[in-house]
Every structure is written in C-alpha cells, then in structure tokens.
Scaffold this motif. Structure first.
Motif, PDB file in Angstrom:
ATOM      1  N   ALA A  66     -14.217  -1.056   3.750  1.00  0.00           N
ATOM      2  CA  ALA A  66     -12.394  -1.757   2.938  1.00  0.00           C
ATOM      3  C   ALA A  66     -12.236  -0.388   2.121  1.00  0.00           C
ATOM      4  N   ILE A  67     -11.467   0.340   2.693  1.00  0.00           N
ATOM      5  CA  ILE A  67     -10.763   1.583   1.568  1.00  0.00           C
ATOM      6  C   ILE A  67      -9.463   1.140   0.522  1.00  0.00           C
ATOM      7  N   SER A  68      -9.288   2.004  -0.352  1.00  0.00           N
ATOM      8  CA  SER A  68      -8.100   1.361  -1.434  1.00  0.00           C
ATOM      9  C   SER A  68      -7.382   3.214  -1.475  1.00  0.00           C
ATOM     10  N   VAL A  69      -6.147   2.562  -0.871  1.00  0.00           N
ATOM     11  CA  VAL A  69      -4.761   4.256  -0.396  1.00  0.00           C
ATOM     12  C   VAL A  69      -3.685   3.982  -1.814  1.00  0.00           C
ATOM     13  N   CYS A  70      -3.917   5.652  -3.036  1.00  0.00           N
ATOM     14  CA  CYS A  70      -3.608   4.793  -3.776  1.00  0.00           C
ATOM     15  C   CYS A  70      -3.034   6.023  -5.011  1.00  0.00           C
ATOM     16  N   HIS A  71      -1.466   5.498  -4.849  1.00  0.00           N
ATOM     17  CA  HIS A  71      -0.438   7.112  -5.360  1.00  0.00           C
ATOM     18  C   HIS A  71      -1.021   6.760  -7.249  1.00  0.00           C
ATOM     19  N   TYR A  72      -1.650   7.150  -7.973  1.00  0.00           N
ATOM     20  CA  TYR A  72      -1.358   7.411  -9.870  1.00  0.00           C
ATOM     21  C   TYR A  72      -0.082   7.897  -9.922  1.00  0.00           C
ATOM     22  N   GLY A  73       0.275   7.493 -11.240  1.00  0.00           N
ATOM     23  CA  GLY A  73       1.350   7.611 -12.129  1.00  0.00           C
ATOM     24  C   GLY A  73       0.482   7.898 -13.416  1.00  0.00           C
ATOM     25  N   GLU A  74       1.554   7.886 -14.754  1.00  0.00           N
ATOM     26  CA  GLU A  74       0.734   7.845 -15.618  1.00  0.00           C
ATOM     27  C   GLU A  74       2.378   7.355 -16.620  1.00  0.00           C
ATOM     28  N   GLN A  75       1.152   6.520 -17.618  1.00  0.00           N
ATOM     29  CA  GLN A  75       2.998   5.244 -18.296  1.00  0.00           C
ATOM     30  C   GLN A  75       2.273   5.241 -19.902  1.00  0.00           C
ATOM     31  N   ASN A  76       2.411   5.858 -21.237  1.00  0.00           N
ATOM     32  CA  ASN A  76       1.623   5.733 -22.386  1.00  0.00           C
ATOM     33  C   ASN A  76       0.463   6.339 -22.213  1.00  0.00           C
ATOM     34  N   TYR A  87       4.588  16.773  -4.751  1.00  0.00           N
ATOM     35  CA  TYR A  87       4.581  14.809  -5.278  1.00  0.00           C
ATOM     36  C   TYR A  87       2.593  14.656  -5.914  1.00  0.00           C
ATOM     37  N   ILE A  88       2.768  13.356  -5.965  1.00  0.00           N
ATOM     38  CA  ILE A  88       1.723  12.557  -7.122  1.00  0.00           C
ATOM     39  C   ILE A  88       0.436  12.665  -6.170  1.00  0.00           C
ATOM     40  N   SER A  89      -0.862  12.925  -6.964  1.00  0.00           N
ATOM     41  CA  SER A  89      -2.240  12.995  -5.799  1.00  0.00           C
ATOM     42  C   SER A  89      -2.224  11.967  -5.451  1.00  0.00           C
ATOM     43  N   LEU A  90      -3.195  11.951  -4.256  1.00  0.00           N
ATOM     44  CA  LEU A  90      -3.978  10.480  -3.849  1.00  0.00           C
ATOM     45  C   LEU A  90      -4.258  10.267  -3.812  1.00  0.00           C
ATOM     46  N   VAL A  91      -4.913   9.465  -3.756  1.00  0.00           N
ATOM     47  CA  VAL A  91      -6.465   8.786  -3.208  1.00  0.00           C
ATOM     48  C   VAL A  91      -6.646   8.047  -2.680  1.00  0.00           C
ATOM     49  N   ILE A  92      -7.585   7.958  -2.158  1.00  0.00           N
ATOM     50  CA  ILE A  92      -8.761   7.607  -1.248  1.00  0.00           C
ATOM     51  C   ILE A  92      -9.580   7.232  -1.463  1.00  0.00           C
ATOM     52  N   GLU A 118      -0.774   0.850  -4.776  1.00  0.00           N
ATOM     53  CA  GLU A 118      -2.104   1.083  -4.421  1.00  0.00           C
ATOM     54  C   GLU A 118      -1.914  -0.188  -3.047  1.00  0.00           C
ATOM     55  N   MET A 119      -2.543   0.065  -1.495  1.00  0.00           N
ATOM     56  CA  MET A 119      -2.671  -0.755  -1.001  1.00  0.00           C
ATOM     57  C   MET A 119      -4.660  -0.738  -0.424  1.00  0.00           C
ATOM     58  N   CYS A 120      -4.633  -2.055  -0.082  1.00  0.00           N
ATOM     59  CA  CYS A 120      -6.712  -2.127   0.233  1.00  0.00           C
ATOM     60  C   CYS A 120      -5.943  -2.141   1.923  1.00  0.00           C
ATOM     61  N   PHE A 121      -7.453  -1.461   1.917  1.00  0.00           N
ATOM     62  CA  PHE A 121      -6.971  -1.793   4.243  1.00  0.00           C
ATOM     63  C   PHE A 121      -8.665  -2.104   4.577  1.00  0.00           C
ATOM     64  N   GLU A 122      -8.608  -2.722   5.416  1.00  0.00           N
ATOM     65  CA  GLU A 122      -9.920  -2.755   5.992  1.00  0.00           C
ATOM     66  C   GLU A 122     -10.018  -2.054   7.328  1.00  0.00           C
ATOM     67  N   LEU A 123     -11.446  -1.152   7.522  1.00  0.00           N
ATOM     68  CA  LEU A 123     -11.244   0.074   8.943  1.00  0.00           C
ATOM     69  C   LEU A 123     -12.237  -1.283  10.103  1.00  0.00           C
ATOM     70  N   GLY A 124     -11.216  -1.397  10.553  1.00  0.00           N
ATOM     71  CA  GLY A 124     -11.758  -1.650  11.905  1.00  0.00           C
ATOM     72  C   GLY A 124     -12.119  -0.343  13.464  1.00  0.00           C
ATOM     73  N   LEU A 125     -12.691  -1.330  14.201  1.00  0.00           N
ATOM     74  CA  LEU A 125     -12.921   0.328  15.003  1.00  0.00           C
ATOM     75  C   LEU A 125     -12.551  -0.542  16.457  1.00  0.00           C
ATOM     76  N   ALA A 126     -12.390  -1.730  16.632  1.00  0.00           N
ATOM     77  CA  ALA A 126     -12.440  -2.114  18.061  1.00  0.00           C
ATOM     78  C   ALA A 126     -11.759  -2.208  18.239  1.00  0.00           C
ATOM     79  N   GLY A 127     -11.721  -1.106  20.030  1.00  0.00           N
ATOM     80  CA  GLY A 127     -10.201  -0.945  20.674  1.00  0.00           C
ATOM     81  C   GLY A 127      -9.897   0.499  19.704  1.00  0.00           C
ATOM     82  N   GLY A 128     -10.299   0.892  19.105  1.00  0.00           N
ATOM     83  CA  GLY A 128     -10.167   2.653  18.113  1.00  0.00           C
ATOM     84  C   GLY A 128     -10.223   1.698  16.635  1.00  0.00           C
TER      85      GLY A 128
END
Length: 139
Positions: free
Chosen positions: A45-55, A27-32, A63-73
């Motif tokens: 916030a964190i970025s979660v991304c698979h990076y490919g390469e073109q040219n 699989y393509i590497s995963l970067v967090i 890529e998706m960016c998420f907020e890390l919440g702690l309320a309620g777990g």
C-alpha cells in the motif's frame, strides 16, 4: 492513478521505506510513501497526500491510500480517503474483526475522486517535476 504509477516507476518501484516529496510550485507539495501496513487485500500500500498547514499543524489536503496490484498490469485501488480541513476520514475497503468490508458506493466515489485528482496531478506537471528533481539529485 497513471501519474502516480509513472512517478513510482521513475523512482524504481514500490519498496519498504519509499518516501517521495515532490515540490512543484505554485502547487502544494505531493508526498508519496509506502505504508507500514498492507492494504485490506494484503497487497503493498501507498499513501498519496498533499499536506497543508493550519496553526502549525500538518493537514492532509487530501490523502488517499491505495493498494498496488500487478495482476493485469500495475494499478492502484483506493481504500482510504482523508481530508483534514473538512474533518472527513473514510475507508471504502477494510478489515473489521477479521472480515473484509467493501462499501461499493463509497469505493466508487473514491475511484472517481482518484481519477479527477490524477488528471489534476498530470495537468499540474507533477511527473515532470519529479523527473527534474531526480536529475538535480544525480547531478
């Protein structure tokens, strides 16, 4: 994003400068990584991304960016999606001219995509691959 939360916990949690690259062939590497800016609600916030390469250029696949919440777990709430190969860049939650903007339907799409992606990451064994990388680094 339970798989990502599991990996974050194994890595010692969110912190400034967090950068994890998980190799898991075939699989393509995963970067967090921690982002320099907070999410739209001011949470870490964190970025979660698979990076490919073109040219020779790095391409987000996706890529998706998420907020890390702690309320309620600990939980991750998406606010950004990007897919370079398709030319897509979307914010479902953001700040525009000092106003919070929440696009309900788009956010629901982001949540559905994140759920499917997280399940794929789980089935592909990314959490286990990260555990193995951690063991090798300690040895």
């Amino acid at each position: 994003m339970q798989t990502i939360l599991r990996i974050l916990k194994q890595a010692g949690g969110w912190h400034h400068g967090l950068y994890l690259k998980i190799e898991n062939p075939p699989y393509i590497s995963l970067v967090i990584e921690a982002t320099d800016e907070s999410g739209p609600c001011g949470l870490p916030a964190i970025s979660v991304c698979h990076y490919g390469e073109q040219n020779g250029d790095a391409m987000r696949d996706a890529e998706m960016c998420f907020e890390l919440g702690l309320a309620g777990g600990a939980h991750l709430s998406p606010f950004y999606y990007r897919q370079d190969y398709l030319g897509i860049e979307q914010w479902s939650r953001t700040i525009v001219r000092d106003h919070y903007v929440y696009l309900v339907s788009l956010h629901q799409q982001h949540e559905r995509f994140a759920k499917v992606w997280d399940n794929n990451l789980r089935l592909q064994g990314f959490a286990e691959a990260f555990e193995q990388q951690q063991r090798k680094q300690r040895a």
